[in-house]
Write a protein that holds these residues in place. Structure first.
Motif, PDB file in Angstrom:
ATOM      1  N   THR A   1       0.749  -1.178  -0.131  1.00  0.00           N
ATOM      2  CA  THR A   1       0.032  -0.061  -0.029  1.00  0.00           C
ATOM      3  C   THR A   1       0.813   1.313  -0.115  1.00  0.00           C
ATOM      4  N   PRO A   2       0.850   2.035  -1.002  1.00  0.00           N
ATOM      5  CA  PRO A   2       0.244   1.824  -2.158  1.00  0.00           C
ATOM      6  C   PRO A   2       0.696   0.732  -3.280  1.00  0.00           C
ATOM      7  N   LYS A   3      -0.073   0.367  -3.889  1.00  0.00           N
ATOM      8  CA  LYS A   3       0.232  -0.912  -4.925  1.00  0.00           C
ATOM      9  C   LYS A   3       1.556  -0.087  -6.058  1.00  0.00           C
ATOM     10  N   GLY A   4       2.321  -1.092  -6.714  1.00  0.00           N
ATOM     11  CA  GLY A   4       3.233  -0.540  -7.774  1.00  0.00           C
ATOM     12  C   GLY A   4       3.991  -1.581  -8.274  1.00  0.00           C
ATOM     13  N   TYR A   5       4.944  -1.023  -9.274  1.00  0.00           N
ATOM     14  CA  TYR A   5       5.710  -1.967  -9.933  1.00  0.00           C
ATOM     15  C   TYR A   5       6.961  -2.208  -9.384  1.00  0.00           C
ATOM     16  N   ASP A   6       7.589  -3.343  -8.975  1.00  0.00           N
ATOM     17  CA  ASP A   6       8.578  -3.484  -8.360  1.00  0.00           C
ATOM     18  C   ASP A   6       9.684  -3.460  -9.464  1.00  0.00           C
TER      19      ASP A   6
ATOM     20  N   GLU B   1      -3.187   4.829 -10.169  1.00  0.00           N
ATOM     21  CA  GLU B   1      -2.696   3.876  -9.197  1.00  0.00           C
ATOM     22  C   GLU B   1      -1.156   4.220  -8.978  1.00  0.00           C
ATOM     23  N   ILE B   2      -0.565   4.355 -10.171  1.00  0.00           N
ATOM     24  CA  ILE B   2       0.887   4.799 -10.155  1.00  0.00           C
ATOM     25  C   ILE B   2       1.171   6.205  -9.502  1.00  0.00           C
ATOM     26  N   PHE B   3       0.305   7.180 -10.060  1.00  0.00           N
ATOM     27  CA  PHE B   3       0.348   8.326  -9.512  1.00  0.00           C
ATOM     28  C   PHE B   3       0.260   8.493  -7.716  1.00  0.00           C
ATOM     29  N   ALA B   4      -0.627   7.722  -7.312  1.00  0.00           N
ATOM     30  CA  ALA B   4      -0.757   7.582  -5.834  1.00  0.00           C
ATOM     31  C   ALA B   4       0.410   6.854  -5.069  1.00  0.00           C
ATOM     32  N   LEU B   5       1.055   6.132  -5.821  1.00  0.00           N
ATOM     33  CA  LEU B   5       2.259   5.779  -5.290  1.00  0.00           C
ATOM     34  C   LEU B   5       3.343   6.782  -5.313  1.00  0.00           C
ATOM     35  N   VAL B   6       3.525   7.716  -6.354  1.00  0.00           N
ATOM     36  CA  VAL B   6       4.397   8.603  -6.560  1.00  0.00           C
ATOM     37  C   VAL B   6       4.092   9.821  -5.421  1.00  0.00           C
TER      38      VAL B   6
END
Length: 399
Positions: A131-136, A179-184
């Motif tokens: 949390t958050p999701k993202g690319y390893d 979703e990626i922006f939430a990770l950023v």
């Protein structure tokens, strides 16, 4: 075609993570090795003046030499790494290359399936358990061991998905970009005691607490794109915040951007070409989002300063191609708003030199340095040549 992100159908084994290799991906290229020369052919003669043909031939070489099983690619050719597959950043640049080919008028439709195929290859890297999701940074079990998340890696993928969405209307690509922006945003430094407090960290890895131009500029670009597509003000707020941090903390007296700052306040002052690209691209997109000419003036001033800098002492050629491809793309994004023939001309001259000096006609691979050919450099050249085949009227679709 609608895509369901998060469902992987890959059945591939193996994978090891090496932090040193991840750091090495950001190191400069060594001196270019001379390519083996073969007798010219009619096909090669045509490609010397046809960027679409160049990009096509180079991508065919990528598929021939870098394929590593269904949907994934090697880090280099020949592969000297323990890992059987590439890290996610090199892989993402091959996906961008395919997407750029799919956008070429006249032949793009022939590449649409390849772009879809490459997008599917992201899924083994996706980590939905955090949390958050993202690319390893590397493929996850059962394919590999996974790896630390890098914010810039995820931003490149987010921008790739935005460009794909703008070409196809694929809503799942837009959803994943969100979703990626939430990770950023999660990567923003919240400690006011830090030197140059704020900014997005480069990675979640425990061995680095750097905040980089390249983790904030692409984040600002992604946020600006999402605002332009959704009109959600929160995206614009964050895009402006990331841009302002980089401008405050990373902008050098010569008008170019330094690389990063650590928690001791030490600034790494190398001026990589991709750092200039992401910031002039972010300025252009923020101008489109706000109509504030300050952002456009920033972008134009940075383009002017960077062209002067890199066209002196052969500096542009000494930059890694993986960085120059990002720099050139962002010059074209600026060109879509404020046309300047020098941007494409500089890009074309670089392509011509690479084609004649470091490409091996026997394999179609680009030997920018001694040793194996890297996926990053091969993908970078495909991106450059594919975009040289785009008309200016399509530059506003770039991300």
């Amino acid at each position: 075609m609608a895509r369901k992100f998060g469902i992987s159908t890959r059945k591939i084994a193996g994978g090891l993570l090496a932090a040193g290799m991840l750091a090495a991906l950001h190191a400069p290229a060594a001196e270019a090795a001379p390519a083996a020369k073969t007798a010219p052919t009619a096909e090669n003669a045509q490609m010397t003046v046809n960027p679409a043909a160049r990009a096509t031939a180079s991508y065919q070489a990528l598929n021939k030499y870098f394929s590593a099983g269904p949907g994934l690619l090697l880090e280099e050719y020949p592969n000297t790494q323990q890992n059987p597959y590439s890290y996610v950043w090199p892989y993402s640049q091959a996906v961008v290359a395919a997407e750029n080919l799919a956008g070429i008028p006249g032949i793009g439709s022939k590449w649409s399936a390849e772009a879809e195929h490459r997008l599917d290859g992201y899924e083994p890297y996706w980590n939905a358990t955090t949390t958050p999701k993202g690319y390893d940074s590397y493929v996850r079990p059962p394919l590999g061991q996974g790896g630390d998340k890098f914010y810039d890696d995820n931003e490149w993928i987010g921008l790739n998905l935005i460009q794909h969405y703008q070409r196809t209307g694929d809503r799942s690509s837009l959803a994943r970009a969100k979703e990626i922006f939430a990770l950023v945003v999660h990567g923003w430094d919240t400690d006011p005691a830090h030197p140059c407090a704020g900014g997005v960290y480069w990675t979640q890895a425990p061995w680095s607490q750097d905040r980089n131009t390249v983790s904030n500029g692409p984040g600002a670009e992604l946020g600006a794109h999402l605002y332009l597509l959704t009109k959600d003000e929160s995206y614009l707020t964050w895009a402006k915040r990331m841009y302002a941090w980089a401008q405050q903390c990373m902008l050098a007296p010569n008008g170019l951007y330094w690389d990063h700052i650590d928690l001791a306040g030490t600034i790494e002052k190398t001026q990589w070409s991709y750092n200039q690209g992401v910031m002039l691209g972010a300025g252009t997109l923020l101008y489109k989002a706000t109509h504030d000419k300050k952002y456009l003036n920033d972008a134009k001033a940075l383009a002017e300063a960077s062209l002067a800098f890199y066209n002196t002492d052969d500096r542009l050629w000494k930059q890694p191609t993986r960085f120059n491809s990002i720099y050139f793309k962002n010059l074209l994004i600026l060109d879509s708003v404020s046309p300047d023939s020098r941007y494409q001309a500089t890009m074309q001259a670089y392509s011509d030199r690479a084609w004649s000096e470091v490409r091996d006609p026997a394999t179609g691979l680009f030997h920018f340095a001694e040793g194996p050919v890297t996926l990053l450099e091969q993908s970078g050249m495909i991106q450059i040549d594919a975009l040289l085949a785009w008309p200016r009227s399509r530059y506003d679709e770039l991300a």
